[in-house]
Motif scaffolding. Structure first.
Motif, PDB file in Angstrom:
ATOM      1  N   GLU A  17      27.628  -2.056  65.876  1.00 38.75           N
ATOM      2  CA  GLU A  17      26.764  -2.948  66.652  1.00 38.75           C
ATOM      3  C   GLU A  17      26.556  -2.418  68.068  1.00 38.75           C
ATOM      4  O   GLU A  17      25.461  -2.504  68.625  1.00 38.75           O
ATOM      5  CB  GLU A  17      27.324  -4.371  66.671  1.00 38.75           C
ATOM      6  CG  GLU A  17      27.343  -5.045  65.308  1.00 38.75           C
ATOM      7  CD  GLU A  17      25.997  -5.064  64.600  1.00 38.75           C
ATOM      8  OE1 GLU A  17      24.953  -5.225  65.271  1.00 38.75           O
ATOM      9  OE2 GLU A  17      25.982  -4.897  63.366  1.00 38.75           O
ATOM     10  N   LEU A  43      19.509   5.349  64.134  1.00 40.38           N
ATOM     11  CA  LEU A  43      19.366   3.898  64.238  1.00 40.38           C
ATOM     12  C   LEU A  43      19.020   3.288  62.885  1.00 40.38           C
ATOM     13  O   LEU A  43      19.615   2.286  62.476  1.00 40.38           O
ATOM     14  CB  LEU A  43      18.294   3.543  65.273  1.00 40.38           C
ATOM     15  CG  LEU A  43      18.026   2.056  65.491  1.00 40.38           C
ATOM     16  CD1 LEU A  43      19.290   1.340  65.969  1.00 40.38           C
ATOM     17  CD2 LEU A  43      16.892   1.859  66.481  1.00 40.38           C
ATOM     18  N   LYS A  44      18.083   3.899  62.172  1.00 47.38           N
ATOM     19  CA  LYS A  44      17.693   3.386  60.847  1.00 47.38           C
ATOM     20  C   LYS A  44      18.873   3.434  59.879  1.00 47.38           C
ATOM     21  O   LYS A  44      19.084   2.501  59.106  1.00 47.38           O
ATOM     22  CB  LYS A  44      16.520   4.191  60.284  1.00 47.38           C
ATOM     23  CG  LYS A  44      15.214   3.885  60.970  1.00 47.38           C
ATOM     24  CD  LYS A  44      14.097   4.763  60.431  1.00 47.38           C
ATOM     25  CE  LYS A  44      12.807   4.521  61.204  1.00 47.38           C
ATOM     26  NZ  LYS A  44      11.757   5.462  60.841  1.00 47.38           N
ATOM     27  N   ASN A  88      16.202   7.998  66.343  1.00 48.54           N
ATOM     28  CA  ASN A  88      15.545   6.980  65.537  1.00 48.54           C
ATOM     29  C   ASN A  88      16.105   6.965  64.111  1.00 48.54           C
ATOM     30  O   ASN A  88      16.343   5.900  63.536  1.00 48.54           O
ATOM     31  CB  ASN A  88      14.034   7.222  65.523  1.00 48.54           C
ATOM     32  CG  ASN A  88      13.244   5.956  65.449  1.00 48.54           C
ATOM     33  OD1 ASN A  88      13.756   4.873  65.701  1.00 48.54           O
ATOM     34  ND2 ASN A  88      11.982   6.078  65.108  1.00 48.54           N
ATOM     35  N   LYS A 103      21.375   0.667  60.675  1.00 44.43           N
ATOM     36  CA  LYS A 103      20.884  -0.664  60.293  1.00 44.43           C
ATOM     37  C   LYS A 103      20.775  -0.850  58.780  1.00 44.43           C
ATOM     38  O   LYS A 103      21.074  -1.925  58.271  1.00 44.43           O
ATOM     39  CB  LYS A 103      19.512  -0.922  60.925  1.00 44.43           C
ATOM     40  CG  LYS A 103      19.576  -1.239  62.397  1.00 44.43           C
ATOM     41  CD  LYS A 103      18.181  -1.528  62.917  1.00 44.43           C
ATOM     42  CE  LYS A 103      18.215  -2.156  64.280  1.00 44.43           C
ATOM     43  NZ  LYS A 103      16.852  -2.489  64.733  1.00 44.43           N
ATOM     44  N   ILE A 114      15.850   4.199  72.948  1.00 40.18           N
ATOM     45  CA  ILE A 114      14.533   4.340  72.331  1.00 40.18           C
ATOM     46  C   ILE A 114      13.494   3.496  73.071  1.00 40.18           C
ATOM     47  O   ILE A 114      12.349   3.909  73.244  1.00 40.18           O
ATOM     48  CB  ILE A 114      14.604   4.003  70.825  1.00 40.18           C
ATOM     49  CG1 ILE A 114      15.385   5.113  70.113  1.00 40.18           C
ATOM     50  CG2 ILE A 114      13.227   3.815  70.219  1.00 40.18           C
ATOM     51  CD1 ILE A 114      15.760   4.813  68.676  1.00 40.18           C
ATOM     52  N   GLY A 115      13.906   2.342  73.549  1.00 40.34           N
ATOM     53  CA  GLY A 115      13.007   1.484  74.308  1.00 40.34           C
ATOM     54  C   GLY A 115      12.555   2.087  75.630  1.00 40.34           C
ATOM     55  O   GLY A 115      11.456   1.809  76.112  1.00 40.34           O
ATOM     56  N   VAL A 153      24.142   0.552  67.803  1.00 41.76           N
ATOM     57  CA  VAL A 153      22.785   0.061  67.542  1.00 41.76           C
ATOM     58  C   VAL A 153      22.159  -0.407  68.850  1.00 41.76           C
ATOM     59  O   VAL A 153      21.019  -0.063  69.175  1.00 41.76           O
ATOM     60  CB  VAL A 153      22.780  -1.067  66.478  1.00 41.76           C
ATOM     61  CG1 VAL A 153      21.460  -1.831  66.492  1.00 41.76           C
ATOM     62  CG2 VAL A 153      23.058  -0.504  65.098  1.00 41.76           C
ATOM     63  N   LYS A 154      22.900  -1.188  69.621  1.00 43.56           N
ATOM     64  CA  LYS A 154      22.403  -1.709  70.905  1.00 43.56           C
ATOM     65  C   LYS A 154      22.089  -0.552  71.865  1.00 43.56           C
ATOM     66  O   LYS A 154      21.059  -0.554  72.542  1.00 43.56           O
ATOM     67  CB  LYS A 154      23.447  -2.645  71.509  1.00 43.56           C
ATOM     68  CG  LYS A 154      22.900  -3.563  72.581  1.00 43.56           C
ATOM     69  CD  LYS A 154      23.924  -4.586  73.002  1.00 43.56           C
ATOM     70  CE  LYS A 154      24.102  -5.644  72.003  1.00 43.56           C
ATOM     71  NZ  LYS A 154      23.544  -6.907  72.069  1.00 43.56           N
ATOM     72  N   LEU A 184      21.369   2.646  71.067  1.00 45.56           N
ATOM     73  CA  LEU A 184      20.211   3.392  70.580  1.00 45.56           C
ATOM     74  C   LEU A 184      18.911   2.630  70.819  1.00 45.56           C
ATOM     75  O   LEU A 184      17.905   3.228  71.205  1.00 45.56           O
ATOM     76  CB  LEU A 184      20.364   3.725  69.093  1.00 45.56           C
ATOM     77  CG  LEU A 184      21.426   4.769  68.750  1.00 45.56           C
ATOM     78  CD1 LEU A 184      21.621   4.866  67.248  1.00 45.56           C
ATOM     79  CD2 LEU A 184      21.058   6.122  69.339  1.00 45.56           C
ATOM     80  N   GLU A 185      18.919   1.321  70.607  1.00 45.32           N
ATOM     81  CA  GLU A 185      17.717   0.521  70.854  1.00 45.32           C
ATOM     82  C   GLU A 185      17.326   0.585  72.331  1.00 45.32           C
ATOM     83  O   GLU A 185      16.136   0.670  72.658  1.00 45.32           O
ATOM     84  CB  GLU A 185      17.930  -0.928  70.415  1.00 45.32           C
ATOM     85  CG  GLU A 185      17.938  -1.094  68.909  1.00 45.32           C
ATOM     86  CD  GLU A 185      18.288  -2.501  68.433  1.00 45.32           C
ATOM     87  OE1 GLU A 185      17.968  -2.795  67.272  1.00 45.32           O
ATOM     88  OE2 GLU A 185      18.886  -3.287  69.207  1.00 45.32           O
ATOM     89  N   GLY A 186      18.310   0.589  73.210  1.00 40.77           N
ATOM     90  CA  GLY A 186      18.045   0.709  74.646  1.00 40.77           C
ATOM     91  C   GLY A 186      17.437   2.050  75.004  1.00 40.77           C
ATOM     92  O   GLY A 186      16.465   2.128  75.762  1.00 40.77           O
TER      93      GLY A 186
END
Length: 156
Positions: free
Chosen positions: A59, A18-19, A15, A22, A69-70, A62-63, A65-67
């Motif tokens: 990018e 990711l922060k 997390n 971004k 974390i989701g 980020v994609k 990591l978002e996956g």
């Protein structure tokens, strides 16, 4: 979709990454691209191409990591006890060389053997799951059969 197991520390680290991507890395690379554009001809502008390549990497990460974390399911190892489970920190001794090693069993995204973070899907982790202190574990590795004795199990 299959849940991705993470320790509390692993989730926090991903997390935080990711922060940072971004809020720090992404704006910095956008500024670098804008600056490189001001230098003129983009076809022969190495700074521009390097910045675009870095932007592409950021990018993508980020994609990714978002996956992760989701789909994350955070396991708080401090609330566990008993035999070896996900999140356990296991002290082992190699029965052939008497070399002691300590590993924490973690999810795939946070695994790092150099830091003692063992992927839950690895042969050694799979062999350790469900075992207790004092048990002997046989593991088939690419280098041949290895035998380990579990010296201790901690949930930190």
């Amino acid at each position: 979709m299959e849940k991705i197991l993470l320790t509390r520390a692993g989730y926090t680290a991903l997390n935080d990454e990711l922060k940072t991507l971004k809020s720090v890395e992404r704006p910095a690379v956008i500024a670098a691209i804008a600056e490189a554009r001001e230098h003129g001809d983009l076809s022969e502008n190495a700074e521009y191409h390097a910045a675009r390549e870095k932007q592409s990497f950021i990018e993508g990460r980020v994609k990714e990591l978002e996956g992760i974390i989701g789909l994350a399911e955070v396991v708080d190892a401090a609330k566990l006890s008993g035999s070896v489970k996900f999140g356990a920190t296991v002290r082992l001794v190699d029965e052939d060389t008497d070399e002691e090693k300590t590993y924490q069993i973690v999810g795939e995204p946070e695994a790092d053997l150099e830091k003692g973070k063992l992927n839950i899907k690895s042969p050694l982790a799979r062999a350790l799951i469900g075992k207790d202190e004092g048990d002997s574990v046989e593991v088939r590795t690419p280098g041949g059969e290895k035998s380990y004795e579990i010296l201790g199990i901690d949930y930190i």
